[in-house]
Scaffold this motif. Sequence first.
Motif, PDB file in Angstrom:
ATOM      1  N   THR A  12      14.510 -26.202  88.501  1.00 37.71           N
ATOM      2  CA  THR A  12      15.017 -26.118  89.870  1.00 37.71           C
ATOM      3  C   THR A  12      16.438 -26.666  89.882  1.00 37.71           C
ATOM      4  OG1 THR A  12      12.787 -26.543  90.609  1.00 37.71           O
ATOM      5  CG2 THR A  12      14.512 -26.745  92.250  1.00 37.71           C
ATOM      6  N   VAL A  13      17.366 -25.916  90.469  1.00 38.77           N
ATOM      7  CA  VAL A  13      18.750 -26.376  90.543  1.00 38.77           C
ATOM      8  C   VAL A  13      19.255 -26.255  91.973  1.00 38.77           C
ATOM      9  CG1 VAL A  13      19.510 -26.016  88.179  1.00 38.77           C
ATOM     10  CG2 VAL A  13      19.518 -24.099  89.767  1.00 38.77           C
ATOM     11  N   ASN A  14      20.178 -27.131  92.297  1.00 36.58           N
ATOM     12  CA  ASN A  14      20.854 -27.106  93.585  1.00 36.58           C
ATOM     13  C   ASN A  14      22.206 -26.443  93.379  1.00 36.58           C
ATOM     14  OD1 ASN A  14      20.118 -27.899  96.171  1.00 36.58           O
ATOM     15  ND2 ASN A  14      19.730 -29.988  95.456  1.00 36.58           N
ATOM     16  N   VAL A  15      22.465 -25.352  94.094  1.00 36.05           N
ATOM     17  CA  VAL A  15      23.737 -24.666  93.921  1.00 36.05           C
ATOM     18  C   VAL A  15      24.387 -24.470  95.297  1.00 36.05           C
ATOM     19  CG1 VAL A  15      23.220 -23.484  91.766  1.00 36.05           C
ATOM     20  CG2 VAL A  15      22.515 -22.457  93.923  1.00 36.05           C
ATOM     21  N   PRO A  16      25.721 -24.295  95.336  1.00 36.63           N
ATOM     22  CA  PRO A  16      26.378 -24.049  96.628  1.00 36.63           C
ATOM     23  C   PRO A  16      25.959 -22.712  97.239  1.00 36.63           C
ATOM     24  CG  PRO A  16      27.981 -24.144  94.806  1.00 36.63           C
ATOM     25  CD  PRO A  16      26.653 -24.469  94.229  1.00 36.63           C
ATOM     26  N   GLU A  17      26.200 -22.551  98.525  1.00 35.74           N
ATOM     27  CA  GLU A  17      25.719 -21.379  99.280  1.00 35.74           C
ATOM     28  C   GLU A  17      26.153 -20.036  98.687  1.00 35.74           C
ATOM     29  OE1 GLU A  17      23.536 -21.126 101.730  1.00 35.74           O
ATOM     30  OE2 GLU A  17      23.202 -23.280 101.507  1.00 35.74           O
ATOM     31  N   ASN A  18      27.399 -19.960  98.182  1.00 33.09           N
ATOM     32  CA  ASN A  18      27.894 -18.653  97.724  1.00 33.09           C
ATOM     33  C   ASN A  18      27.705 -18.460  96.227  1.00 33.09           C
ATOM     34  OD1 ASN A  18      29.625 -20.609  96.944  1.00 33.09           O
ATOM     35  ND2 ASN A  18      31.506 -19.638  97.715  1.00 33.09           N
ATOM     36  N   ALA A  19      26.672 -19.113  95.663  1.00 33.46           N
ATOM     37  CA  ALA A  19      26.489 -19.082  94.216  1.00 33.46           C
ATOM     38  C   ALA A  19      26.040 -17.696  93.745  1.00 33.46           C
ATOM     39  CB  ALA A  19      25.457 -20.120  93.819  1.00 33.46           C
ATOM     40  N   THR A  20      26.311 -17.413  92.468  1.00 33.04           N
ATOM     41  CA  THR A  20      25.815 -16.198  91.838  1.00 33.04           C
ATOM     42  C   THR A  20      24.763 -16.590  90.806  1.00 33.04           C
ATOM     43  OG1 THR A  20      27.438 -16.292  90.086  1.00 33.04           O
ATOM     44  CG2 THR A  20      28.076 -15.104  92.075  1.00 33.04           C
ATOM     45  N   ALA A  21      24.116 -15.567  90.252  1.00 35.08           N
ATOM     46  CA  ALA A  21      23.107 -15.826  89.227  1.00 35.08           C
ATOM     47  C   ALA A  21      23.714 -16.612  88.071  1.00 35.08           C
ATOM     48  CB  ALA A  21      22.537 -14.497  88.734  1.00 35.08           C
ATOM     49  N   GLU A  22      24.963 -16.301  87.736  1.00 33.47           N
ATOM     50  CA  GLU A  22      25.614 -16.967  86.611  1.00 33.47           C
ATOM     51  C   GLU A  22      25.806 -18.464  86.882  1.00 33.47           C
ATOM     52  OE1 GLU A  22      29.461 -15.423  85.626  1.00 33.47           O
ATOM     53  OE2 GLU A  22      29.201 -15.972  83.519  1.00 33.47           O
ATOM     54  N   THR A  23      26.249 -18.818  88.105  1.00 33.71           N
ATOM     55  CA  THR A  23      26.454 -20.244  88.397  1.00 33.71           C
ATOM     56  C   THR A  23      25.130 -20.991  88.319  1.00 33.71           C
ATOM     57  OG1 THR A  23      26.582 -19.490  90.688  1.00 33.71           O
ATOM     58  CG2 THR A  23      28.566 -20.461  89.768  1.00 33.71           C
ATOM     59  N   ALA A  24      24.050 -20.360  88.794  1.00 31.75           N
ATOM     60  CA  ALA A  24      22.743 -21.030  88.737  1.00 31.75           C
ATOM     61  C   ALA A  24      22.337 -21.277  87.289  1.00 31.75           C
ATOM     62  CB  ALA A  24      21.697 -20.186  89.456  1.00 31.75           C
ATOM     63  N   ILE A  25      22.545 -20.268  86.430  1.00 33.28           N
ATOM     64  CA  ILE A  25      22.167 -20.422  85.020  1.00 33.28           C
ATOM     65  C   ILE A  25      23.008 -21.522  84.375  1.00 33.28           C
ATOM     66  CG2 ILE A  25      22.193 -19.281  82.770  1.00 33.28           C
ATOM     67  CD1 ILE A  25      21.485 -16.677  84.261  1.00 33.28           C
ATOM     68  N   ALA A  26      24.315 -21.535  84.683  1.00 32.23           N
ATOM     69  CA  ALA A  26      25.186 -22.557  84.108  1.00 32.23           C
ATOM     70  C   ALA A  26      24.767 -23.939  84.603  1.00 32.23           C
ATOM     71  CB  ALA A  26      26.634 -22.267  84.481  1.00 32.23           C
ATOM     72  N   ALA A  27      24.422 -24.041  85.906  1.00 37.22           N
ATOM     73  CA  ALA A  27      24.084 -25.341  86.480  1.00 37.22           C
ATOM     74  C   ALA A  27      22.772 -25.878  85.914  1.00 37.22           C
ATOM     75  CB  ALA A  27      23.989 -25.224  87.997  1.00 37.22           C
ATOM     76  N   SER A  28      21.871 -24.966  85.491  1.00 32.39           N
ATOM     77  CA  SER A  28      20.561 -25.417  85.029  1.00 32.39           C
ATOM     78  C   SER A  28      20.615 -26.044  83.638  1.00 32.39           C
ATOM     79  CB  SER A  28      19.595 -24.238  84.993  1.00 32.39           C
ATOM     80  OG  SER A  28      19.956 -23.363  83.951  1.00 32.39           O
ATOM     81  N   GLY A  29      21.658 -25.734  82.872  1.00 40.70           N
ATOM     82  CA  GLY A  29      21.747 -26.255  81.514  1.00 40.70           C
ATOM     83  C   GLY A  29      20.762 -25.602  80.566  1.00 40.70           C
TER      84      GLY A  29
END
Lengths: 179, 89
Positions: B17-34
């Motif tokens: 589970t990751v917290n991402v900003p409102e305008n995030a894309t699939a790529e930002t979520a994957i990067a944020a998850s590590g």
Amino acid sequence: MLAVFVVCALFALLGLILGYSARRFKVEGDPLVDKIDAVLPQTQCGQCGFPGCRPYAEAIARGDADINQCPPGGEEGVIALADLLGVEPKPLSAEHGIEKPKSVAIIDESKCIGCTLCIQACPVDAILGAAKHMHTVIASECTGCELCVAPCPVDCIRMEPVKETLATWRWPEPKAVGQ
Amino acid sequence: MKVEVAYAKPDVQVILTVNVPENATAETAIAASGILDRFPEIDLTKDKIGIFSKVCSIDQPIKPGDRVEIYRPLIADPKEARRARAAKK
């Protein structure tokens, strides 16, 4: 004129009291359904004849369903329901299935053709995959409901009992009185 | 907003589970998850990704509660498998 103000003030005050008590004493849904749902195993397998555990809980609360229609819950589940509802426990109804050990689905990767039929059948999104990509069961999400086994056109899904590991071990449920 | 990032192999499956900003894309979520550090074999230039079993592009905007999934290729060839099944019958 004064009378109009007094009545307005009175109405405003009563409105505030009503609004406050509506929030303070709010009843969330039917608490009995929640309690029954909490006893059910949440496999969402549909063996009870209802499309999931919550609809079955609602049917029990309404009196439309009996308490012995849940094979994954087993005899212990029936006894827990009987305790909750204050009725006599009864044996599991054979027409809804038999009690089995908790299992998870396993996909044979050398056979999977990526058809997504198992993904559509899974009630808990426990299969990860997409069309023409490998499908994999996420073991921690799988409830062992077996609903994915039949739709697979290449018969690549089998059920395996959960092995007892440090991660899955649970304190055994106490035996109910009178068993 | 909260989203999930998932990857699965036969022996190990993870849902992060990751917290991402409102305008995030699939790529930002994957990067944020590590998740890429945990599974170095994931190659986002080759491996397809998707949201709840629908393949999507890497810059797909995501919604709260989405599960961004990273897929692996098939081992069996669906056409060959079908021929083998037809021959058996």
